[in-house]
Scaffold this motif. Structure first.
Motif, PDB file in Angstrom:
ATOM      1  N   UNK A  14       0.866  -1.171   0.000  1.00  0.00           N
ATOM      2  CA  UNK A  14       0.000   0.000   0.000  1.00  0.00           C
ATOM      3  C   UNK A  14       0.905   1.224   0.000  1.00  0.00           C
ATOM      4  N   UNK A  15       1.034   1.866  -1.151  1.00  0.00           N
ATOM      5  CA  UNK A  15       2.064   2.866  -1.322  1.00  0.00           C
ATOM      6  C   UNK A  15       1.604   4.306  -1.071  1.00  0.00           C
ATOM      7  N   UNK A  16       0.315   4.540  -1.006  1.00  0.00           N
ATOM      8  CA  UNK A  16      -0.154   5.914  -0.917  1.00  0.00           C
ATOM      9  C   UNK A  16      -0.188   6.399   0.533  1.00  0.00           C
ATOM     10  N   UNK A  17       0.065   7.654   0.730  1.00  0.00           N
ATOM     11  CA  UNK A  17      -0.095   8.284   2.031  1.00  0.00           C
ATOM     12  C   UNK A  17       1.032   8.006   2.992  1.00  0.00           C
ATOM     13  N   UNK A  39       8.274   2.184   0.553  1.00  0.00           N
ATOM     14  CA  UNK A  39       7.770   1.618  -0.696  1.00  0.00           C
ATOM     15  C   UNK A  39       8.272   0.185  -0.839  1.00  0.00           C
ATOM     16  N   UNK A  40       7.371  -0.697  -1.219  1.00  0.00           N
ATOM     17  CA  UNK A  40       7.709  -2.112  -1.385  1.00  0.00           C
ATOM     18  C   UNK A  40       8.898  -2.278  -2.325  1.00  0.00           C
ATOM     19  N   UNK A  41       8.951  -1.445  -3.360  1.00  0.00           N
ATOM     20  CA  UNK A  41      10.016  -1.524  -4.357  1.00  0.00           C
ATOM     21  C   UNK A  41      11.374  -1.105  -3.812  1.00  0.00           C
ATOM     22  N   UNK A  42      11.410  -0.415  -2.682  1.00  0.00           N
ATOM     23  CA  UNK A  42      12.689   0.032  -2.131  1.00  0.00           C
ATOM     24  C   UNK A  42      13.221  -0.948  -1.079  1.00  0.00           C
ATOM     25  N   UNK A  43      12.726  -2.177  -1.119  1.00  0.00           N
ATOM     26  CA  UNK A  43      13.196  -3.188  -0.176  1.00  0.00           C
ATOM     27  C   UNK A  43      13.831  -4.354  -0.917  1.00  0.00           C
TER      28      UNK A  43
END
Length: 123
Positions: A14-17, A39-43
Motif C-alpha cells: 500500500x504505497x499511498x499516504x 515503498x515495497x520496491x525500495x526493499x
C-alpha cells in the motif's frame, strides 16, 4: 521460492499516504511526526516461504499488516514491530521473523519507517 508459490501468492504494498504510529500520550504537547511509508520496491526481501505457509494454514484472505522497521544507515533492519496485526498470531510471528531480514534501499528518513502489506491467499 518456487515459481508456483510466487505466482499463487499476491503481495500488494500500500504505497499511498503516510502511516503514523498509534496514538500515545504527547511528551511535550507536540504531535508525533508521521513515519514515512516504505515503498515495497525500495526493499530487498528475503524469501517468504514461512509467511506463505502460515497464510495458507490460516485459511484467511486479504489480511493487512503494518510493520514498523528501524534500520541502520546501511538499511539493515535492527528492529521490527507490528503496528497493525493480521489478527493471526502465527502469521504475525512469521511476518516479524521475515521482516528482520529485509534490507531497505535507501534507509528511510531517521532510520524508521512503516512497511504496509496485504496478503492474499491463492485462489
Amino acid at each position: 521460492m518456487n515459481q508456483a508459490l510466487q505466482v499463487s501468492v499476491l503481495l500488494v504494498a500500500l504505497l499511498a499516504g503516510l502511516a503514523q504510529d498509534p496514538p500515545g500520550p504527547p511528551a511535550t504537547g507536540e504531535a508525533a511526526a508521521p513515519l514515512a511509508t516504505i515503498a515495497w520496491e525500495s526493499t530487498v526481501r528475503p524469501p517468504m516461504r514461512r509467511v506463505i505457509d502460515a497464510l495458507k494454514r490460516s485459511r484467511l484472505d486479504g489480511l493487512s499488516a503494518r510493520i514498523k522497521l528501524a534500520c541502520d544507515a546501511d538499511g539493515n533492519v535492527i528492529d521490527a514491530a507490528l503496528l497493525e496485526s493480521t489478527g493471526n498470531e502465527a502469521l504475525d510471528r512469521e511476518i516479524l521473523r521475515w521482516a528482520q531480514d529485509v534490507k531497505l534501499k535507501p534507509a528511510p528518513p531517521g532510520g524508521i519507517g512503516v512497511l504496509p502489506m496485504t496478503l492474499m491467499r491463492p485462489r
